[in-house]
Design an enzyme around this catalytic site. Structure first.
Site, PDB file in Angstrom:
ATOM      1  N   ASP A   1      -0.282   5.153   0.794  1.00 47.57           N
ATOM      2  CA  ASP A   1      -0.565   6.111   1.866  1.00 47.57           C
ATOM      3  C   ASP A   1      -0.766   5.384   3.192  1.00 47.57           C
ATOM      4  OD1 ASP A   1      -0.605   7.599  -0.397  1.00 47.57           O
ATOM      5  OD2 ASP A   1      -2.652   8.353  -0.193  1.00 47.57           O
TER       6      ASP A   1
ATOM      7  N   ASP B   1       0.845  -1.191   0.000  1.00 43.21           N
ATOM      8  CA  ASP B   1       0.000   0.000   0.000  1.00 43.21           C
ATOM      9  C   ASP B   1       0.885   1.248   0.000  1.00 43.21           C
ATOM     10  OD1 ASP B   1      -2.345   1.606   0.347  1.00 43.21           O
ATOM     11  OD2 ASP B   1      -1.862   1.725   2.485  1.00 43.21           O
TER      12      ASP B   1
END
EC number: 3.1.3.15
Length: 357
Positions: free
Chosen positions: A13, A11
């Site tokens: 953010d 991922d």
């Protein structure tokens, strides 16, 4: 990537970079901040053989609520920073949709990673999804791979690196035939606490020599047909031990691979070992007696031949002396000392120009 690879689906953010708590958008350069220790950790993970793929949901990207140009500046800067430090992503997968759009690509759905799953690219046993949200863990479950939930306090990049690279080198092998019932367990990173019982006292002592001088822990329990002779007990124990050592070594990344030992007491024992993945034995020792204790001397070479078959190693082993007890003990001791060198972890690279052992 044509063959299956260890891939980290990461991922963005909240995992690679800090996610702003106010609006959850990194839409300005001054909002770009890397998560602690992310770069050195990713570099080490790359060295350990992992490929990197970024997988991120970016709500409304390209709409008035999140203009593409606002996203591009900090994202491109982040990628430039990573690349300048040697961190290389094979792919950057972005879903630009809102949750209510009900698209097929938004995590935890599989649209973004569909090509990897259908293309035979994923080593399912060793690939991992890393992210800070529950949707990342759900993506991992949907992909049938492991998920790690990132948390800078409890599961930060240092902890993730340790989790993925410092694996316990342990194995247990149970071998049951009509002649023997054997359990062998090894821990290559622990010493002492050996528990060896084969029904042959001298053989127990020799196995303990391997573990003690090899610097690892061994449990070996054998119930064999000793009412006939010691052949099956010794042969099957060697096969189980070799298999256990091979399984505990895993992909052999970071090990020394080679070992050489030349102990000299009243016996001159020489041992050269290559954990090559190819079984080969060159053995040279002569005995004047048929037995030492309860061990048939003819079974010594058979033990090492069976061991090399399942460990898949190249072994040159020899000893010369006047006392059969000491000759046999020097062989097992020399093998243990040599094995200690070969299994020692020295780094993260695979010690082979072929890329496989």
């Amino acid at each position: 990537m044509s063959k299956q690879q260890k891939i980290l689906f990461i991922d963005r953010d909240g995992t690679l970079i800090v996610e702003p708590p106010i609006d959850f958008q990194v839409d300005r350069l001054d909002k770009l901040k890397l998560e602690p220790f992310v770069i050195p950790s990713l570099l080490s993970l790359q060295d350990a053989g992992y490929r990197l793929v970024m997988v991120t949901n970016q709500d409304g990207l390209g709409t008035d609520s999140y203009p593409q140009e606002d996203f591009d500046a900090p994202h491109n800067m982040m990628m430039e920073i990573f690349e300048s430090q040697g961190v290389k992503f094979d792919d950057v997968l972005i879903c630009p949709h809102f949750e209510e759009d009900n698209c097929s690509c938004r995590k935890p759905k599989l649209g973004m990673v569909k090509e990897y799953l259908q293309g035979g690219k994923v080593d399912f046993q060793n690939s991992v999804v890393i992210g800070d949200r529950q949707t990342d863990l759900q993506l991992a479950e949907n992909m049938a791979i492991r998920g790690i939930q990132y948390n800078p306090e409890t599961m930060g990049w240092k902890q993730i690196l340790k989790d993925l690279t410092v694996k316990a080198r342990v194995a247990e092998v149970i071998r049951t035939t009509k002649e023997t019932d054997i359990k062998v367990a090894v821990n290559l990173d622990e010493q002492g606490g050996n528990d060896i019982s084969t029904g042959l006292g001298f053989f127990d002592h020799m196995l303990d020599q391997i573990a003690t001088h090899g610097g690892f822990q061994m449990v070996c329990k054998v119930d064999g047909d000793l009412h006939i002779d010691d052949h099956h007990t010794i042969e099957d124990t060697a096969l189980a031990l070799g298999q256990a050592l091979k399984e505990a070594l895993g992909d052999k990344r970071g090990i020394g691979r080679f070992g050489f030992s030349l102990p000299m007491d009243e016996c001159l024992a020489q041992c050269a070992l290559d954990l090559s993945g190819r079984p080969y034995l060159k053995f040279d020792a002569k005995f004047s007696r048929d037995q030492v204790g309860d061990l048939s001397t003819e079974m010594v070479v058979h033990f090492f031949r069976s061991l090399t078959d399942t460990l898949a190693c190249t072994l040159h082993l020899s000893s010369a002396g006047d006392n059969d007890h000491h000759i046999i003990e020097s062989l097992f001791k020399a093998f243990g000392r040599t094995l200690r060198q070969a299994i020692k972890v020295e780094g993260t690279e695979l010690p082979s120009s072929k890329g496989v052992l």
